[in-house]
Design an enzyme around this catalytic site. Structure first.
Site, mmCIF file in Angstrom:
data_model
loop_
_atom_site.group_PDB
_atom_site.id
_atom_site.type_symbol
_atom_site.label_atom_id
_atom_site.label_comp_id
_atom_site.label_asym_id
_atom_site.label_seq_id
_atom_site.Cartn_x
_atom_site.Cartn_y
_atom_site.Cartn_z
ATOM 1 N N GLY A 34 1.276 1.359 -4.255
ATOM 2 C CA GLY A 34 1.930 0.203 -5.089
ATOM 3 C C GLY A 34 3.205 0.793 -5.623
ATOM 4 C CB VAL A 68 -0.976 0.012 1.334
ATOM 5 C CG1 VAL A 68 -2.127 -0.979 1.176
ATOM 6 C CG2 VAL A 68 -0.361 0.056 2.549
ATOM 7 C CE1 TYR A 69 3.910 1.240 3.994
ATOM 8 C CE2 TYR A 69 6.173 1.091 3.227
ATOM 9 C CZ TYR A 69 5.425 0.851 4.591
ATOM 10 O OH TYR A 69 5.475 0.471 5.875
ATOM 11 N N GLY A 70 2.405 4.379 -1.244
ATOM 12 C CA GLY A 70 2.212 4.955 -2.511
ATOM 13 C C GLY A 70 1.317 4.316 -3.537
#
Length: 327
Positions: free
Chosen positions: A56, A52-54
């Protein structure tokens, strides 16, 4: 950089990890490339990300850079699954969601396996044995080499780790747990850290610099280029801008002056060398900031400094945490 075993496993990782929370969002490809190269050249191996960082983009960017800059075999890539952007259900620990998320992560990272796959958070709506079965499948299929969890409280970690140890060989033991831990947040010492030490689970501290506050940058206000000034991360930093934090920050700065070093190095060295800690995960805005963090490799805090910092930041633990047999 010194390497440490991750929990009671054979996996060795650098004792400082590189975090990618802002990659693909606030950290562009150029700055990310500079960070990864500087980290690798300093002997760093552990790179931590999440699906979920950015949205993907952090995984995708990391995959692109590894292909161009750093041999895949020389990095320990850790990612997470389980968080979802659905306000009605923040976490999904179902087997179907987790394994699909892992396949998507592998595609974005451009690799056949991750070295460490972590459940991002406990999901109370899914039976824990189903969540843990996803870890077993990931490891047995070769898509993940080792397994861990993140943001599990003490009883959740103890239950999960014990379950995985109940059938040796059939289940993937937990190698790690990732939790926030710093001089401003010592809550893990209450139950999580004792459980991890007892069960052979290595601790990977996130936000080891107290969300940036322990660097001293917020002493006289909020810098315009800091996380505290951003619309997205401001609420993340704000809880640590209080009088309690101020006293700890002042103690860190005093120690730094006495050692002719920086507050960043003092705060990072303190958490790096706590019992049970394997590798604090450090996020940086650029390569210069990262280099400042990596320079902590040469610093070991004197015992009297550690004791003073322990005292000024000590959390209040009473019943049932006291050893009543000694009273």
């Amino acid at each position: 950089m010194e390497q440490r075993h991750l929990g009671r496993t054979g996996l060795r990782v650098s004792r400082i990890g590189l975090g990618t929370l802002t990659w693909g969002r606030d950290t562009d490809e150029h700055d990310a490339a500079d960070q990864l190269k500087a980290f690798w050249e300093a002997g760093g191996t552990l790179v931590d990300t999440a699906d979920v960082y950015g949205g993907g983009d952090a995984e995708f960017l990391l995959g692109q850079l590894v292909e161009r800059l750093v041999p895949r075999r020389e990095l320990v890539i850790a990612t997470k699954a389980g968080s979802v952007p659905d306000p009605d259900r923040r976490f999904d620990g179902s087997r179907g969601h987790l394994l699909a998320a892992l396949d998507d992560s592998l595609a974005r990272l451009g690799t056949d396996y991750v070295d460490l796959w972590q459940i991002h958070a406990f999901d109370p709506r899914t039976p824990l044995d189903e969540t843990l079965q996803a870890l077993d499948i990931a490891v047995s299929s070769g898509r993940a080499r080792y397994a861990g969890v993140s943001n599990f409280c003490g009883w959740q970690l103890a239950k999960a780790a014990t379950w995985q140890l109940a059938a040796p060989g059939a289940r993937a033991r937990l190698a790690s747990t990732q939790m926030e831990y710093s001089l401003l947040q010592r809550g893990v010492e209450r139950e999580v850290l004792p459980a991890a030490l007892d069960l052979g689970v290595g601790l990977l501290p996130s936000s080891p610099l107290g969300r940036g506050v322990l660097t001293g940058k917020y002493r006289h206000g909020t810098p315009s280029d800091s996380r505290g000034a951003s619309e997205l991360l401001g609420p993340f930093v704000e809880p640590y801008l209080d009088e309690t934090a101020d006293s700890v920050v002042e103690a860190v700065l005093t120690a730094a002056d006495g050692l002719a070093t920086t507050a960043l190095q003092v705060a990072l060295a303190w958490v790096r060398d706590r019992p049970g800690v394997v590798a604090p995960i450090v996020g940086a805005r650029n390569a210069r900031q990262l280099a400042a963090a990596l320079s902590v490799e040469a610093l070991t805090l004197p015992d009297e400094i550690c004791q003073a910092l322990d005292d000024v930041s000590a959390p209040v633990h009473r019943y049932p945490d006291q050893d009543w047999s000694t009273l």
